[in-house]
Scaffold this motif. Structure first.
Motif, PDB file in Angstrom:
ATOM      1  N   VAL A 102       0.838  -1.196   0.000  1.00 47.08           N
ATOM      2  CA  VAL A 102       0.000   0.000   0.000  1.00 47.08           C
ATOM      3  C   VAL A 102       0.873   1.245   0.000  1.00 47.08           C
ATOM      4  CG1 VAL A 102      -1.920  -1.170   1.157  1.00 47.08           C
ATOM      5  CG2 VAL A 102      -0.209   0.032   2.525  1.00 47.08           C
ATOM      6  N   GLY A 103       0.283   2.341  -0.488  1.00 42.04           N
ATOM      7  CA  GLY A 103       0.943   3.635  -0.452  1.00 42.04           C
ATOM      8  C   GLY A 103       0.512   4.405   0.779  1.00 42.04           C
ATOM      9  N   GLU A 104       0.978   5.628   0.868  1.00 38.07           N
ATOM     10  CA  GLU A 104       0.610   6.465   2.011  1.00 38.07           C
ATOM     11  C   GLU A 104      -0.863   6.858   1.962  1.00 38.07           C
ATOM     12  OE1 GLU A 104       2.428   7.106   4.734  1.00 38.07           O
ATOM     13  OE2 GLU A 104       3.883   5.749   3.834  1.00 38.07           O
ATOM     14  N   ALA A 105      -1.386   7.093   0.768  1.00 37.92           N
ATOM     15  CA  ALA A 105      -2.794   7.475   0.613  1.00 37.92           C
ATOM     16  C   ALA A 105      -3.593   6.260   0.148  1.00 37.92           C
ATOM     17  CB  ALA A 105      -2.925   8.606  -0.403  1.00 37.92           C
ATOM     18  N   ALA A 106      -4.844   6.194   0.561  1.00 37.02           N
ATOM     19  CA  ALA A 106      -5.720   5.089   0.148  1.00 37.02           C
ATOM     20  C   ALA A 106      -5.810   5.063  -1.381  1.00 37.02           C
ATOM     21  CB  ALA A 106      -7.098   5.262   0.753  1.00 37.02           C
ATOM     22  N   GLY A 107      -5.674   3.876  -1.959  1.00 36.15           N
ATOM     23  CA  GLY A 107      -5.778   3.719  -3.400  1.00 36.15           C
ATOM     24  C   GLY A 107      -4.530   4.092  -4.165  1.00 36.15           C
ATOM     25  N   GLU A 108      -3.481   4.466  -3.473  1.00 40.50           N
ATOM     26  CA  GLU A 108      -2.229   4.853  -4.134  1.00 40.50           C
ATOM     27  C   GLU A 108      -1.358   3.626  -4.379  1.00 40.50           C
ATOM     28  OE1 GLU A 108       1.946   7.117  -2.956  1.00 40.50           O
ATOM     29  OE2 GLU A 108       0.193   7.360  -1.690  1.00 40.50           O
ATOM     30  N   VAL A 109      -0.909   3.455  -5.621  1.00 41.03           N
ATOM     31  CA  VAL A 109       0.058   2.408  -5.947  1.00 41.03           C
ATOM     32  C   VAL A 109       1.439   3.024  -5.738  1.00 41.03           C
ATOM     33  CG1 VAL A 109       1.028   0.979  -7.782  1.00 41.03           C
ATOM     34  CG2 VAL A 109      -1.457   1.237  -7.586  1.00 41.03           C
ATOM     35  N   PRO A 110       2.215   2.472  -4.801  1.00 43.91           N
ATOM     36  CA  PRO A 110       3.530   3.055  -4.534  1.00 43.91           C
ATOM     37  C   PRO A 110       4.415   3.062  -5.783  1.00 43.91           C
ATOM     38  CG  PRO A 110       2.961   1.442  -2.851  1.00 43.91           C
ATOM     39  CD  PRO A 110       1.948   1.318  -3.943  1.00 43.91           C
ATOM     40  N   ALA A 111       5.150   4.124  -5.975  1.00 44.04           N
ATOM     41  CA  ALA A 111       6.086   4.234  -7.100  1.00 44.04           C
ATOM     42  C   ALA A 111       7.360   3.465  -6.764  1.00 44.04           C
ATOM     43  CB  ALA A 111       6.406   5.700  -7.362  1.00 44.04           C
ATOM     44  N   GLY A 112       8.075   3.062  -7.780  1.00 46.67           N
ATOM     45  CA  GLY A 112       9.388   2.469  -7.604  1.00 46.67           C
ATOM     46  C   GLY A 112       9.389   1.046  -7.087  1.00 46.67           C
ATOM     47  N   LEU A 113       8.308   0.307  -7.319  1.00 50.00           N
ATOM     48  CA  LEU A 113       8.299  -1.087  -6.894  1.00 50.00           C
ATOM     49  C   LEU A 113       9.350  -1.862  -7.677  1.00 50.00           C
ATOM     50  CD1 LEU A 113       4.473  -1.817  -6.615  1.00 50.00           C
ATOM     51  CD2 LEU A 113       6.083  -1.304  -4.770  1.00 50.00           C
ATOM     52  N   ARG A 114      10.149  -2.676  -6.959  1.00 53.74           N
ATOM     53  CA  ARG A 114      11.173  -3.502  -7.593  1.00 53.74           C
ATOM     54  C   ARG A 114      11.485  -4.659  -6.662  1.00 53.74           C
ATOM     55  NH1 ARG A 114      15.113  -2.297  -4.344  1.00 53.74           N
ATOM     56  NH2 ARG A 114      15.467  -0.196  -3.599  1.00 53.74           N
ATOM     57  N   ALA A 115      11.892  -5.763  -7.221  1.00 56.52           N
ATOM     58  CA  ALA A 115      12.290  -6.910  -6.406  1.00 56.52           C
ATOM     59  C   ALA A 115      13.400  -6.479  -5.461  1.00 56.52           C
ATOM     60  CB  ALA A 115      12.757  -8.052  -7.293  1.00 56.52           C
ATOM     61  N   GLY A 116      13.291  -6.897  -4.209  1.00 58.51           N
ATOM     62  CA  GLY A 116      14.291  -6.541  -3.212  1.00 58.51           C
ATOM     63  C   GLY A 116      13.991  -5.255  -2.463  1.00 58.51           C
ATOM     64  N   LEU A 117      12.927  -4.542  -2.841  1.00 61.71           N
ATOM     65  CA  LEU A 117      12.553  -3.302  -2.164  1.00 61.71           C
ATOM     66  C   LEU A 117      12.299  -3.593  -0.689  1.00 61.71           C
ATOM     67  CD1 LEU A 117      11.753  -0.261  -2.436  1.00 61.71           C
ATOM     68  CD2 LEU A 117       9.396  -1.071  -2.765  1.00 61.71           C
ATOM     69  N   GLU A 118      12.870  -2.779   0.193  1.00 59.11           N
ATOM     70  CA  GLU A 118      12.669  -2.956   1.633  1.00 59.11           C
ATOM     71  C   GLU A 118      11.284  -2.446   2.015  1.00 59.11           C
ATOM     72  OE1 GLU A 118      15.909  -1.313   3.845  1.00 59.11           O
ATOM     73  OE2 GLU A 118      17.367  -2.606   2.862  1.00 59.11           O
ATOM     74  N   LEU A 119      10.607  -3.250   2.847  1.00 61.40           N
ATOM     75  CA  LEU A 119       9.229  -2.972   3.241  1.00 61.40           C
ATOM     76  C   LEU A 119       9.088  -3.026   4.753  1.00 61.40           C
ATOM     77  CD1 LEU A 119       7.611  -5.438   0.687  1.00 61.40           C
ATOM     78  CD2 LEU A 119       7.749  -2.943   0.424  1.00 61.40           C
ATOM     79  N   ALA A 120       8.031  -2.380   5.243  1.00 62.34           N
ATOM     80  CA  ALA A 120       7.677  -2.440   6.658  1.00 62.34           C
ATOM     81  C   ALA A 120       6.195  -2.733   6.769  1.00 62.34           C
ATOM     82  CB  ALA A 120       8.022  -1.123   7.356  1.00 62.34           C
ATOM     83  N   VAL A 121       5.820  -3.530   7.768  1.00 60.88           N
ATOM     84  CA  VAL A 121       4.427  -3.909   7.952  1.00 60.88           C
ATOM     85  C   VAL A 121       3.604  -2.696   8.397  1.00 60.88           C
ATOM     86  CG1 VAL A 121       4.529  -4.647  10.385  1.00 60.88           C
ATOM     87  CG2 VAL A 121       2.920  -5.745   8.826  1.00 60.88           C
ATOM     88  N   ALA A 122       2.376  -2.679   7.947  1.00 62.38           N
ATOM     89  CA  ALA A 122       1.355  -1.731   8.397  1.00 62.38           C
ATOM     90  C   ALA A 122       0.100  -2.587   8.577  1.00 62.38           C
ATOM     91  CB  ALA A 122       1.142  -0.630   7.359  1.00 62.38           C
ATOM     92  N   PHE A 123      -0.926  -2.041   9.129  1.00 64.69           N
ATOM     93  CA  PHE A 123      -2.142  -2.829   9.336  1.00 64.69           C
ATOM     94  C   PHE A 123      -3.338  -2.036   8.848  1.00 64.69           C
ATOM     95  CE2 PHE A 123       0.989  -4.491  12.173  1.00 64.69           C
ATOM     96  CZ  PHE A 123       0.805  -5.853  12.072  1.00 64.69           C
ATOM     97  N   ARG A 124      -4.217  -2.710   8.100  1.00 66.95           N
ATOM     98  CA  ARG A 124      -5.461  -2.109   7.621  1.00 66.95           C
ATOM     99  C   ARG A 124      -6.595  -2.980   8.130  1.00 66.95           C
ATOM    100  NH1 ARG A 124      -5.548  -2.063   1.665  1.00 66.95           N
ATOM    101  NH2 ARG A 124      -6.130  -4.216   1.971  1.00 66.95           N
ATOM    102  N   ASP A 125      -7.399  -2.414   8.990  1.00 62.20           N
ATOM    103  CA  ASP A 125      -8.546  -3.145   9.550  1.00 62.20           C
ATOM    104  C   ASP A 125      -8.123  -4.492  10.135  1.00 62.20           C
ATOM    105  OD1 ASP A 125     -10.237  -1.055   8.693  1.00 62.20           O
ATOM    106  OD2 ASP A 125     -10.462  -1.993   6.715  1.00 62.20           O
ATOM    107  N   GLY A 126      -6.995  -4.514  10.841  1.00 62.82           N
ATOM    108  CA  GLY A 126      -6.538  -5.744  11.488  1.00 62.82           C
ATOM    109  C   GLY A 126      -5.922  -6.762  10.558  1.00 62.82           C
ATOM    110  N   VAL A 127      -5.556  -6.351   9.341  1.00 65.89           N
ATOM    111  CA  VAL A 127      -4.923  -7.248   8.379  1.00 65.89           C
ATOM    112  C   VAL A 127      -3.549  -6.683   8.035  1.00 65.89           C
ATOM    113  CG1 VAL A 127      -5.070  -8.231   6.055  1.00 65.89           C
ATOM    114  CG2 VAL A 127      -7.145  -7.990   7.435  1.00 65.89           C
TER     115      VAL A 127
END
Length: 134
Positions: A102-127
């Motif tokens: 997910v992006g920062e805004a609802a419905g936003e597709v994050p830019a710069g997606l690439r294999a190996g991109l570092e990610l951090a967990v967030a939670f949306r409605d307990g998921v």
């Protein structure tokens, strides 16, 4: 309201996982016999079949393995979320997990997606979902 296809059905075994997610914690399972972590939650180790497995807090860090931007999905409520990013991530603890990026805004597709991109967990409605790491 019609059927929802994005809401998990917790049972007696998975309730700990979903309760932790509602509280902003990502859990994985770790085997006491072979020490390997796994996800999705199971009552036995998928590597050595031991039943000596326990819940463990995951770091919430992952790297992007693969993804697809979904532009059409007719199952509720996904149609209202398009486009969205369905993804497989490698958790820092080792297991691979299917999720959404997910992006920062609802419905936003994050830019710069690439294999190996570092990610951090967030939670949306307990998921658990993931965002590009800051």
């Amino acid at each position: 309201m019609g059927n929802r296809f994005d809401v998990p059905e917790a049972d007696a075994f998975t309730r700990a996982y979903w309760d932790a997610a509602v509280g902003g914690r990502l859990l994985i399972r770790r085997c006491g016999a072979c020490a390997r972590a796994h996800h999705y939650p199971r009552e036995f180790c998928p590597f050595c079949w031991s039943e000596d497995v326990t819940w463990e807090d995951a770091s919430g860090l992952a790297t992007l393995y693969t993804w697809s931007v979904v532009h059409r999905n007719d199952l509720p409520p996904f149609g209202g979320r398009t486009p969205y990013v369905a993804a497989v991530v490698d958790l820092a603890e080792g297991p691979r997990m299917f999720t959404e990026i997910v992006g920062e805004a609802a419905g936003e597709v994050p830019a710069g997606l690439r294999a190996g991109l570092e990610l951090a967990v967030a939670f949306r409605d307990g998921v658990p979902v993931f965002r590009p790491a800051p």
